[in-house]
Structures are given as structure tokens and as C-alpha cells.
Scaffold this active site. Structure first.
Site, PDB file in Angstrom:
ATOM      1  N   LYS A  41       0.707  -1.320   0.019  1.00 38.56           N
ATOM      2  CA  LYS A  41       0.050  -0.056   0.012  1.00 38.56           C
ATOM      3  C   LYS A  41       0.973   1.205   0.001  1.00 38.56           C
ATOM      4  CE  LYS A  41      -4.210  -1.621   2.444  1.00 38.56           C
ATOM      5  NZ  LYS A  41      -5.126  -1.474   3.628  1.00 38.56           N
ATOM      6  N   ARG A  90     -15.938   1.271  15.781  1.00 39.85           N
ATOM      7  CA  ARG A  90     -16.742   2.282  15.617  1.00 39.85           C
ATOM      8  C   ARG A  90     -18.089   1.615  15.070  1.00 39.85           C
ATOM      9  NH1 ARG A  90     -13.214   4.315  10.729  1.00 39.85           N
ATOM     10  NH2 ARG A  90     -13.331   2.270  10.446  1.00 39.85           N
ATOM     11  N   SER A 127      -9.700   7.346   8.691  1.00 40.82           N
ATOM     12  CA  SER A 127      -8.703   7.777   8.005  1.00 40.82           C
ATOM     13  C   SER A 127      -8.946   8.020   6.386  1.00 40.82           C
ATOM     14  CB  SER A 127      -7.190   7.025   7.953  1.00 40.82           C
ATOM     15  OG  SER A 127      -6.863   7.215   9.172  1.00 40.82           O
TER      16      SER A 127
END
Length: 161
Positions: A41, A90, A127
Site C-alpha cells: 500500500k 466504530r 482515515s
């Protein structure tokens, strides 16, 4: 000494990340904020800059240190005497993924995972979403620490602005 690790890509660090780090720092003698390196990545911020940002935003937490790691997180834990992985949740989809990871990590190494519910104020913050909104000139000032906002603003400055 009881140590925990708060792993992540932190590209960039958000107020939600900082909330979990601060809460973990109250529970453990030492908390390592580990930037996990995935060579497949390409992040917006290089690893060294992420480390620098995290050191700056955690400077007021004396029992927090920042490090990076490439490889299995449980190997990092074994190497550094860390007994707990602390993660924020979350949503239900986070829980599904993190439960599977927690079970695998425990099977591989005996390392436990502490899943902490997020502060509802940051439940929608990720993010990826912060980067996307910021790339279109959206205001993410209330979603990230000031140093992150400044660096995002500089990195994503629009030529027509």
C-alpha cells in the site's frame, strides 16, 4: 509492566485514534502506538512522517511511545513483551472484523485484544474518509489533531485555491 499496543496505519491519525490511545494510556503502564507497514500500500504520508506526527500528538502522554513494524503484529508483541492489543470499534462491521482478528491473534500467540467502543463523536471518522474529504477541499479540522490538519492542508493544497 503491563504493555499494550495500539496498531494501525495512521494515514492520517484522527481524533478517534487519539481518543483510543489516550484511553489505553490510562489502563496500561506503557502503550506502543505501532504504525503497521504494508509494502503493498502506498499511503498519503510516508511512514517516517506518520511516526513524526504521532510522536507530536502523543507528546503529552509520558507512557506512550511510537514505533513501526512490518510483519505479523503478534510477532511484534512477542518481541516486545506486549500482552494486549488495544483497538477501537466504530461499528458492527468493525466488530465482525476485529473479533476474527482477535481470535486469530490469541490462537497464534496468546495475546489478548481489548476492543474499546469509540467515542460517539468520532463514530463516523476514518482515515480514508478524512483523506477523501480533504482532497476535495472539505473541512476536516474538527476530525483530526491540529498537526494533522496542517500537514493535510499543505499536502493536499489545491492549485486553484
Amino acid at each position: 509492566m503491563r504493555r499494550a499496543v495500539c496498531p494501525g496505519s495512521y494515514d492520517p491519525a484522527t481524533n478517534g485514534h487519539l481518543d483510543i490511545i489516550e484511553r489505553a494510556a490510562k489502563l496500561f503502564d506503557e502503550v506502543v502506538v505501532a504504525v503497521l507497514v504494508n509494502p503493498n500500500k502506498k499511503g498519503l504520508f510516508p511512514i517516517e512522517e506518520r511516526l513524526e506526527i504521532l510522536r507530536e500528538i502523543t507528546a503529552g502522554l509520558p507512557n506512550v511511545r511510537v514505533d513501526s513494524w512490518q510483519g505479523l503484529l503478534v510477532d511484534y508483541c512477542r518481541q516486545h513483551g506486549i500482552i494486549v492489543i488495544a483497538k477501537g470499534l466504530r461499528s458492527v462491521s468493525d466488530f465482525d472484523y476485529e473479533l476474527q482478528m482477535a481470535q486469530m491473534n490469541r490462537e497464534l500467540s496468546g495475546v489478548e485484544t481489548l476492543l474499546m467502543s469509540n467515542n460517539p463523536a468520532y463514530g463516523f471518522v476514518s482515515s480514508s474518509l478524512v483523506k477523501e474529504i480533504a482532497s476535495y477541499g472539505g473541512d476536516v479540522k474538527n476530525l483530526v489533531p491540529d498537526v494533522v490538519f496542517q500537514r493535510l492542508s499543505t499536502k493536499l493544497a489545491r492549485p486553484d485555491s
